[in-house]
Design a protein around this motif. Structure first.
Motif, mmCIF file in Angstrom:
data_model
loop_
_atom_site.group_PDB
_atom_site.id
_atom_site.type_symbol
_atom_site.label_atom_id
_atom_site.label_comp_id
_atom_site.label_asym_id
_atom_site.label_seq_id
_atom_site.Cartn_x
_atom_site.Cartn_y
_atom_site.Cartn_z
ATOM 1 N N SER A 91 -8.365 7.081 -28.176
ATOM 2 C CA SER A 91 -8.308 8.242 -27.672
ATOM 3 C C SER A 91 -9.794 8.866 -27.697
ATOM 4 C CB SER A 91 -7.206 9.161 -28.422
ATOM 5 O OG SER A 91 -7.600 9.274 -29.711
ATOM 6 N N ALA A 92 -10.453 8.542 -28.813
ATOM 7 C CA ALA A 92 -12.002 8.794 -28.751
ATOM 8 C C ALA A 92 -12.779 8.256 -27.609
ATOM 9 C CB ALA A 92 -12.474 8.743 -30.133
ATOM 10 N N ARG A 93 -12.595 7.150 -27.395
ATOM 11 C CA ARG A 93 -13.255 6.648 -26.189
ATOM 12 C C ARG A 93 -12.996 7.185 -25.010
ATOM 13 N NH1 ARG A 93 -13.425 -0.071 -27.514
ATOM 14 N NH2 ARG A 93 -14.815 0.464 -29.440
ATOM 15 N N GLU A 94 -11.754 7.579 -24.784
ATOM 16 C CA GLU A 94 -11.229 8.165 -23.457
ATOM 17 C C GLU A 94 -11.341 9.879 -23.289
ATOM 18 O OE1 GLU A 94 -9.976 6.484 -20.760
ATOM 19 O OE2 GLU A 94 -10.340 4.557 -21.949
ATOM 20 N N LYS A 95 -11.942 10.140 -24.578
ATOM 21 C CA LYS A 95 -12.224 11.695 -24.717
ATOM 22 C C LYS A 95 -10.856 12.486 -24.457
ATOM 23 C CE LYS A 95 -16.881 11.022 -22.885
ATOM 24 N NZ LYS A 95 -17.468 10.217 -23.958
ATOM 25 N N ILE A 96 -10.110 12.104 -25.088
ATOM 26 C CA ILE A 96 -8.785 12.731 -25.297
ATOM 27 C C ILE A 96 -8.102 13.045 -26.545
ATOM 28 C CG2 ILE A 96 -7.916 11.995 -23.153
ATOM 29 C CD1 ILE A 96 -5.958 10.017 -24.235
ATOM 30 N N LEU A 97 -9.235 12.892 -27.545
ATOM 31 C CA LEU A 97 -8.679 12.984 -29.097
ATOM 32 C C LEU A 97 -9.017 14.512 -29.441
ATOM 33 C CD1 LEU A 97 -8.169 11.791 -31.943
ATOM 34 C CD2 LEU A 97 -10.673 11.653 -32.045
ATOM 35 N N ASP A 98 -7.892 15.018 -29.781
ATOM 36 C CA ASP A 98 -7.835 16.172 -30.403
ATOM 37 C C ASP A 98 -8.655 16.350 -31.687
ATOM 38 O OD1 ASP A 98 -7.831 18.981 -31.216
ATOM 39 O OD2 ASP A 98 -5.578 19.105 -30.660
ATOM 40 N N MET A 109 -1.214 -1.672 -42.052
ATOM 41 C CA MET A 109 -0.633 -0.529 -41.513
ATOM 42 C C MET A 109 -1.616 0.515 -41.110
ATOM 43 S SD MET A 109 2.395 0.975 -41.475
ATOM 44 C CE MET A 109 3.069 2.528 -41.371
ATOM 45 N N ALA A 110 -2.914 0.275 -41.662
ATOM 46 C CA ALA A 110 -3.985 1.079 -41.416
ATOM 47 C C ALA A 110 -4.342 0.765 -39.866
ATOM 48 C CB ALA A 110 -5.331 0.934 -42.494
ATOM 49 N N GLY A 111 -4.316 -0.424 -39.436
ATOM 50 C CA GLY A 111 -4.700 -0.724 -37.976
ATOM 51 C C GLY A 111 -3.951 -0.079 -37.112
ATOM 52 N N GLN A 112 -2.706 0.020 -37.448
ATOM 53 C CA GLN A 112 -1.687 0.688 -36.410
ATOM 54 C C GLN A 112 -1.989 2.051 -36.176
ATOM 55 O OE1 GLN A 112 2.054 -0.295 -38.161
ATOM 56 N NE2 GLN A 112 2.072 -2.412 -37.216
ATOM 57 N N PRO A 153 -5.183 3.855 -32.057
ATOM 58 C CA PRO A 153 -4.846 4.868 -31.172
ATOM 59 C C PRO A 153 -5.858 5.992 -31.278
ATOM 60 C CG PRO A 153 -2.976 4.469 -32.106
ATOM 61 C CD PRO A 153 -4.083 3.747 -32.789
ATOM 62 N N VAL A 154 -6.598 6.094 -32.472
ATOM 63 C CA VAL A 154 -7.555 7.209 -32.574
ATOM 64 C C VAL A 154 -8.949 6.736 -31.880
ATOM 65 C CG1 VAL A 154 -9.096 7.941 -34.301
ATOM 66 C CG2 VAL A 154 -6.771 7.797 -34.684
ATOM 67 N N GLU A 184 -9.886 18.687 -33.600
ATOM 68 C CA GLU A 184 -9.652 19.681 -34.460
ATOM 69 C C GLU A 184 -8.292 19.375 -35.306
ATOM 70 O OE1 GLU A 184 -8.568 24.542 -34.908
ATOM 71 O OE2 GLU A 184 -9.752 23.762 -33.007
ATOM 72 N N ALA A 185 -7.112 18.941 -34.295
ATOM 73 C CA ALA A 185 -6.070 18.428 -34.998
ATOM 74 C C ALA A 185 -6.452 17.174 -36.073
ATOM 75 C CB ALA A 185 -5.089 17.939 -34.108
ATOM 76 N N TYR A 186 -7.121 16.334 -35.528
ATOM 77 C CA TYR A 186 -7.232 15.244 -36.395
ATOM 78 C C TYR A 186 -8.242 15.488 -37.874
ATOM 79 C CZ TYR A 186 -9.475 10.412 -37.592
ATOM 80 O OH TYR A 186 -9.837 9.307 -38.186
#
Length: 44
Positions: free
Chosen positions: A12-19, A1-4, A8-9, A21-23
């Motif tokens: 999204s971090a690599r694509e520089k779209i990770l929020d 479950m942890a891998g799922q 995405p984190v 502050e929300a994370y």
């Protein structure tokens, strides 16, 4: 479950779209959110 939830984190971090502050402020479970006051038990 942890891998799922981890993949995405990472993507999204690599694509520089990770929020970041929300994370940083996310809780592990909706049960961990304490926005509502605790219910009071009726005195018997």
């Amino acid at each position: 479950m942890a891998g799922q939830s981890l993949i995405p984190v990472i993507v999204s971090a690599r694509e520089k779209i990770l929020d970041h502050e929300a994370y940083a402020h996310a809780s592990a479970s909706p049960l961990d959110d304490h926005d509502e006051p605790e219910p009071q038990l009726a005195a018997a």
